[in-house]
Design an enzyme around this catalytic site. Sequence first.
Site, mmCIF file in Angstrom:
data_model
loop_
_atom_site.group_PDB
_atom_site.id
_atom_site.type_symbol
_atom_site.label_atom_id
_atom_site.label_comp_id
_atom_site.label_asym_id
_atom_site.label_seq_id
_atom_site.Cartn_x
_atom_site.Cartn_y
_atom_site.Cartn_z
ATOM 1 N N MET A 179 1.149 -0.948 -0.326
ATOM 2 C CA MET A 179 0.192 0.253 0.051
ATOM 3 C C MET A 179 0.888 0.838 0.196
ATOM 4 O O MET A 179 0.405 2.171 0.170
ATOM 5 C CB MET A 179 -1.221 -0.257 1.003
ATOM 6 C CG MET A 179 -1.804 -1.520 1.011
ATOM 7 S SD MET A 179 -3.369 -1.283 2.086
ATOM 8 C CE MET A 179 -2.425 -0.753 3.479
ATOM 9 N N LEU A 196 6.544 3.165 1.571
ATOM 10 C CA LEU A 196 7.072 2.190 2.029
ATOM 11 C C LEU A 196 8.927 2.273 2.257
ATOM 12 O O LEU A 196 9.786 3.490 2.697
ATOM 13 C CB LEU A 196 8.024 1.927 -0.202
ATOM 14 C CG LEU A 196 7.358 1.204 -0.886
ATOM 15 C CD1 LEU A 196 7.670 1.527 -1.944
ATOM 16 C CD2 LEU A 196 6.327 0.270 -0.180
ATOM 17 N N HIS A 254 9.135 -3.560 2.961
ATOM 18 C CA HIS A 254 9.245 -3.841 1.839
ATOM 19 C C HIS A 254 9.673 -4.098 0.624
ATOM 20 O O HIS A 254 9.995 -5.032 -0.490
ATOM 21 C CB HIS A 254 8.515 -2.381 1.656
ATOM 22 C CG HIS A 254 6.980 -1.934 1.883
ATOM 23 N ND1 HIS A 254 6.792 -1.594 2.648
ATOM 24 C CD2 HIS A 254 5.451 -2.777 2.101
ATOM 25 C CE1 HIS A 254 5.736 -0.851 3.002
ATOM 26 N NE2 HIS A 254 5.094 -2.298 2.733
HETATM 27 O O1 PAF Z 1 -0.127 -5.689 3.917
HETATM 28 C C1 PAF Z 1 -0.849 -4.617 2.974
HETATM 29 O O2 PAF Z 1 0.111 -4.006 2.660
HETATM 30 C C2 PAF Z 1 -1.915 -4.889 2.427
HETATM 31 O O3 PAF Z 1 -3.215 -5.833 3.458
HETATM 32 C C3 PAF Z 1 -1.833 -5.760 0.693
HETATM 33 C C4 PAF Z 1 -1.599 -7.248 0.747
HETATM 34 C C5 PAF Z 1 -0.712 -5.151 0.003
HETATM 35 C C6 PAF Z 1 -3.526 -5.890 0.351
HETATM 36 O O4 PAF Z 1 -3.777 -4.176 0.257
#
Ligand code: PAF
Length: 276
Positions: free
Chosen positions: A27, A30, A34
Site C-alpha cells: 500500500m 515503503l 517492503h
Molecule cells: O499488507 C498490506 O500492505 C496490504 O494488506 C496488502 C497485502 C497490500 C493488500 O492491500
Amino acid sequence: MKVFEKVKDLQEYLSGQKNPIGLVPTMGALHQGHLSLLQNSKKDNATTVVSIFVNPIQFNDKKDFDKYPRLLDNDLKLLDNYNCDVVFAPSVEEIYPEPPQESYDFGYLDKVLEGAFRPGHFNGVAIVVNRLFNIVKPDRAYFGKKDYQQYIIIKQLVKQQNLPIEIIAVPIVREPSGLAMSSRNLRLSENELQIAPEIYKALYLAKNLAYKKSINEVKQAVIDHLTQFLDFKIEYVEIVNADNLKTMNDWNEGKPIILIATWLGDVRLIDNMELF
Ligand code: PAF
C-alpha cells in the site's frame, strides 16, 4: 523500471517479460520491510512487480484510510534504486470499476485476533489480493510476517481458489530499537517513537519465558510490561498455534506464536514473535 496505472498496459508489457513473475503487493509508504520483500522476489524470479494501492475496502475505519501515508514519488525513487522491474500503481476505479461484492469465508481464521477487532478487514484484503493475482498472474507472491494473520489467510485464499501461486512469508524487519517497521510508524510522535519499542521488549520477554512459565503467565507478563507505559491501549495479547491461529493452553499443542495489537496515541500497532 516501468510504471503502469492501467491493467491492460501492465498485462501487455508482462506478456513480453521473462517468467517466473514475483508479485509484492503493497500500500506504498515503503520502508525496509517492503524492500526486503522486493529483494526476496528478485532473488527467486526473473521479473518482479510491486503493486502500490491503498485499498479503501480493507480499512474498517475511514479516518485510518484518510490518514494512511501516501508517498508515491518517494516510493518510485526507492523502488528504482532497488532495481524493481515493474510498478503497478492503479487508481481505485481501475481496481473497482463497480463496487466489489465478493465475500470470502475463511472460517475461524478471519474471526480471531485482527478479525475480531477489524470487521471486514480480511474480506477487503482477500478481494484486492485476489484481483491483483488475477491481473498479474504471478508465480510467487511475497508477504511480510508482521501481518502474520494476513499471511495465513492469503495462503488459505490461494488454496480455496486453487491458484498456482506460491506464497512466501518474509521475516519482520525491525528498526535498531526493535520496533517493527510499518508505514504507520510515520504517524508516531517523537515521544511515541520512544515508547513503541517496548512492544518488541515485551515480545522478547515472552520469548525468554516461553516453555519455562505457563502460557497464561507469559501473556500476563507481557501485559504487565506494556501496561507500565500508560500510552499503550492494548487490544489483544494472544499466544496461538502458528499453523492455524488456534488459542494454545499448553506449550505442547503446536508451534506457538505471540501476537500483540495495541494503540499508541491514535496509531494502531501490531507485532508478533515466533516462540518456537
Ligand atoms: O499488507 C498490506 O500492505 C496490504 O494488506 C496488502 C497485502 C497490500 C493488500 O492491500
